[in-house]
Design an enzyme around this catalytic site. Structure first.
Site, mmCIF file in Angstrom:
data_model
loop_
_atom_site.group_PDB
_atom_site.id
_atom_site.type_symbol
_atom_site.label_atom_id
_atom_site.label_comp_id
_atom_site.label_asym_id
_atom_site.label_seq_id
_atom_site.Cartn_x
_atom_site.Cartn_y
_atom_site.Cartn_z
ATOM 1 C CG ASP A 492 -1.985 1.101 1.147
ATOM 2 O OD1 ASP A 492 -1.765 2.077 0.406
ATOM 3 O OD2 ASP A 492 -3.019 0.970 1.813
ATOM 4 C CG HIS A 497 -0.736 5.496 4.821
ATOM 5 N ND1 HIS A 497 -1.714 5.756 5.755
ATOM 6 C CD2 HIS A 497 -1.389 5.028 3.713
ATOM 7 C CE1 HIS A 497 -2.898 5.428 5.253
ATOM 8 N NE2 HIS A 497 -2.731 4.997 4.018
ATOM 9 C CB ILE A 512 -2.964 8.663 9.268
ATOM 10 C CG1 ILE A 512 -3.392 8.359 7.818
ATOM 11 C CG2 ILE A 512 -3.322 10.088 9.654
ATOM 12 C CD1 ILE A 512 -4.900 8.458 7.598
ATOM 13 N N GLY A 515 -5.351 1.991 7.731
ATOM 14 C CA GLY A 515 -6.463 1.360 8.436
ATOM 15 C C GLY A 515 -6.319 -0.147 8.485
#
Length: 718
Positions: A492, A497, A512, A515
């Site tokens: 990903d 991120h 961040i 998820g």
């Protein structure tokens, strides 16, 4: 006839070309006058419109926009059209020639647009036009300064199209061929007349109309003809292998393939571009070839109906992964040597080495990140506006420790939640013809709802509220500051991120955590607490993503056991905020696992060999133990999966052979297929060559295996 496009109440700012703003100089930018702008203003007023002139340079963008705001109180449309020429061959361009062109074309457009930007954001509407040129797109002799600035405008426009869309600000680029004060000195008079701006203006008007959804487009226009341009990229070639360096000779050898535009792709976003690079990396790791990108297919026109989208199938995605990938994933979701029971997920030499069940989302996610969302017929999806709302994963058997898989992906349904659309994407992952796992991604597209579509679907895997009582168990894990940087290595690559600047644009103070990384932490907690890390007991998981997590924060998973379903929610311990809600894991009862486990080793040729070795050891066991003094553990595979484990104990007593992992610790662990085992025993496959070719893997004190070979040769005589 089509209805007339109206711009009632809209305030438009046009720079250059005798527009509302025009400095009035000549085509080189020398001089200044009010006549050009005054003439157009008078014409607009004469036809019943309202207009004011501004004589400032575009380098004073704030003043120009202030003129519009003072006169009309708002700003809706900006047409960046001002320009000059300072043509010189490259070696003769002076610093002044270069800087002046950049200041007027590129910096001027930036300054005027920036001055209007916040006003457009507040009113949730804006239309911006950048004026590029065929010279910038294709290059032209004697215009290096002009070409650089004009293509720079396209890059600026593309970025604004991405950033502005959430506020209904659209930005497009035109590359006109038109007669003007800039071209009247270099084009014949009759051609200037044939290419008059009247044949460009209608395109600009349409792109600026409130009903036009075009955003981020590039159009060539002139003489009554309009064409849209797009990027095209060759399929390309892999010029390195996983175990070999990349060389210029390899580039040369593949040059024809690199430049072959058969099966070319048409990437439309940076996500699609990066997705193709990630696919190439996966191919390198698996030793495969680059496959055709689904973006090479044309997409359907945008429509409010979803009939063409529901049931749409993405192109099948084939991918391979190795033990390294499963270990990298386990580390990415918090598995650690600090927890001895985690060793089975992070050390390939462990007797019970296993792949974490939630690795199934990594396999499936590739098919979505590979550009498939942008290809759904009838939908125009802005990838900058999508959120991962919910996730469901169901396993039909434990995920192999390594393998080659195929993902079949389709749009199961589309829901209208008012504030956005929810796209349910089902992904089925197969090993050969055997279904390994099923994923359902619930993808929320912000701002695309409100058309009155259905709000629920019987195809959706529903989230379930947690019990109304204190949790039965709570586990915590502190994420590393590098957690997102580590997790992204599983595929990903979203810069949200890792890149602070990108995260800031998305509204976050810093990058961040993914998820699905939090998802992996939580599932690992449940597996550890209620299934003793037995991956064969993991049946399914459903979560709803509630809030973001920052790397370095502590994840706290609260769990409730109700039968074979473990309800859970995950919080950030430092803030108490719930980041995963209404979640559960379904486990297979331990009794069911033992009941359905077939006899290990049944149907394998190697089973007969191990049994025979055991019988022959009975008479010579003590003598062999003295010579070898080691325990050998064998993992016999069938179709990428471990089909049986055997232990040859030549260390204790008179030695013995038994089925299963070593009861203590093995000195050497050997992994190979049932077929290769027989080849070695029959002398058809040299063990050393098998190691170098990857057909036989050995862990531990590998030198001891030479003693085993000697013993088998001297005593087994099989």
């Amino acid at each position: 006839m089509a209805s007339t496009l109206r711009f009632n109440g809209r305030v438009v700012l046009v720079t250059g070309a005798g527009g509302v703003n025009d400095l009035g100089g000549d085509f080189t930018g020398v001089g200044k006058g009010s006549l050009a702008a005054d003439k157009v203003v008078e014409e607009i007023r004469r036809k019943g419109g309202k207009a004011v002139a501004n004589y400032d340079s575009v380098e004073e963008g704030e003043k120009i926009v202030k003129t519009a705001l003072d006169a009309f109180g708002r700003i809706d449309i900006v047409i960046n059209n001002a320009g000059i020429l300072r043509d010189r061959s490259f070696s003769r361009i002076s610093d002044e020639d270069w800087d002046k062109i950049q200041r007027v074309h590129l910096r001027g457009s930036f300054l005027v647009t920036r001055a209007a930007w916040d006003h457009m954001k507040k009113q949730k509407f804006g239309r911006i036009i950048m004026t590029s040129s065929a010279s910038g797109i294709y290059g032209n002799f004697g215009q290096a300064n002009y070409c650089a600035a004009k293509l720079g405008l396209l890059g600026l426009s593309n970025c604004l199209a991405v950033e502005g869309k959430k506020n209904n600000i659209h930005c497009n680029t035109i590359a006109p061929t038109a007669g003007s004060r800039m071209t009247q000195s270099i084009l014949p008079e009759d051609l200037v007349e044939a290419l008059k701006p009247d044949y460009v203006a209608p395109l600009v008007l349409w792109l600026c109309h409130e009903s036009c959804e075009e955003n981020g487009g590039l159009f060539e226009v002139g003489a009554g003809w309009i064409g849209k341009l797009r990027w095209e990229r060759s399929l390309g070639a892999l010029v390195r292998q996983r175990t070999q360096p990349m060389t210029p000779e390899a580039v040369k050898a593949n040059w024809t393939k690199i430049c072959d535009f058969d099966n070319a792709t048409k990437p439309k976003s940076i996500q699609e571009s990066i997705g193709s690079i990630v696919e190439a990396l996966n191919k390198i790791n698996s030793g495969g070839e680059v496959s055709a990108n689904p973006t090479s297919r044309a997409t359907s026109a945008t429509t409010s109906e979803f009939a063409g989208a529901i049931g749409h199938k993405f192109p099948p995605l084939y991918s391979s992964y190795a033990e390294l990938d499963t270990i990298m994933y386990a580390l990415g979701v918090g598995a650690s040597i600090k927890e001895p029971k985690d060793m089975k997920f992070i050390y390939e030499g462990s007797s019970d080495f296993s792949c974490l069940p939630t690795f199934g989302v990594i396999l499936a996610q590739k098919s979505i990140m590979n550009g498939g969302l942008a290809e759904i017929p009838g939908l125009s999806i802005n990838l900058a506006k999508i959120l991962h709302g919910e996730q469901y994963l169901e396993l039909y058997k434990p995920i192999p420790r390594a393998g080659k898989l195929r993902c079949e992906t389709m749009v199961a349904d589309i829901l209208d939640k008012g504030s956005g659309l929810v796209i349910l994407v089902d992904v089925y992952t197969y090993s050969g013809e055997e279904l390994i796992c099923y994923n359902q991604f619930s993808i929320f597209v912000v701002g695309s709802g409100g058309s009155g579509g259905k709000r629920t679907s019987d195809k959706a895997k529903a989230a379930v509220a947690i019990p109304n009582r204190p949790p039965d168990a709570v586990l915590t894990d502190t994420t590393s500051l590098n957690q997102a940087a580590l997790y992204r290595l599983s595929g990903d690559w979203n810069p949200l991120h890792i890149d602070p600047n990108f995260a800031s644009l998305a509204g976050f103070d810093k990058p961040i955590l993914h998820g699905l990384c939090t998802f992996g932490f939580s599932a690992r907690h449940v597996l550890q607490q209620f299934a003793d890390n037995d991956v064969s007991r993991f049946k399914a998981i459903k979560v709803r993503f509630a809030k973001p997590v920052y790397p370095g924060q502590t994840l706290q998973t609260e769990m409730w056991k109700e039968g074979n379903r473990i309800h859970f929610q995950t919080k950030v311990q430092e803030t108490g905020g719930i980041v995963i809600s209404n979640a559960y894991v379904d486990l297979v009862p331990a009794s069911a696992i033992s009941a359905k486990t077939p006899s290990e080793g049944a149907g394998l040729q190697s089973t007969l060999v191990f049994e025979e070795i055991g019988r022959r050891l009975q008479g010579i066991g003590q003598e062999v133990v003295k010579k070898v003094h080691a325990v050998f553990e064998w993992h016999i595979t069938k179709g990428e999966n471990t089909a049986a484990k055997w232990t040859i104990d030549l260390k204790t007593g008179s030695g013995k052979v038994y089925q299963g992992p070593a009861k203590g610790s093995a000195d050497v662990t050997i992994t190979l297929s049932d077929e290769d085992f027989m080849e070695v025993v029959l002398g058809k496959l040299d063990p050393q060559k098998a190691v170098f070719s990857g057909r036989l893997k050995a862990r531990g004190n590998i030198l001891l295996s030479q003693k085993l070979q000697m013993i088998l040769k001297d005593y087994a005589k099989l």
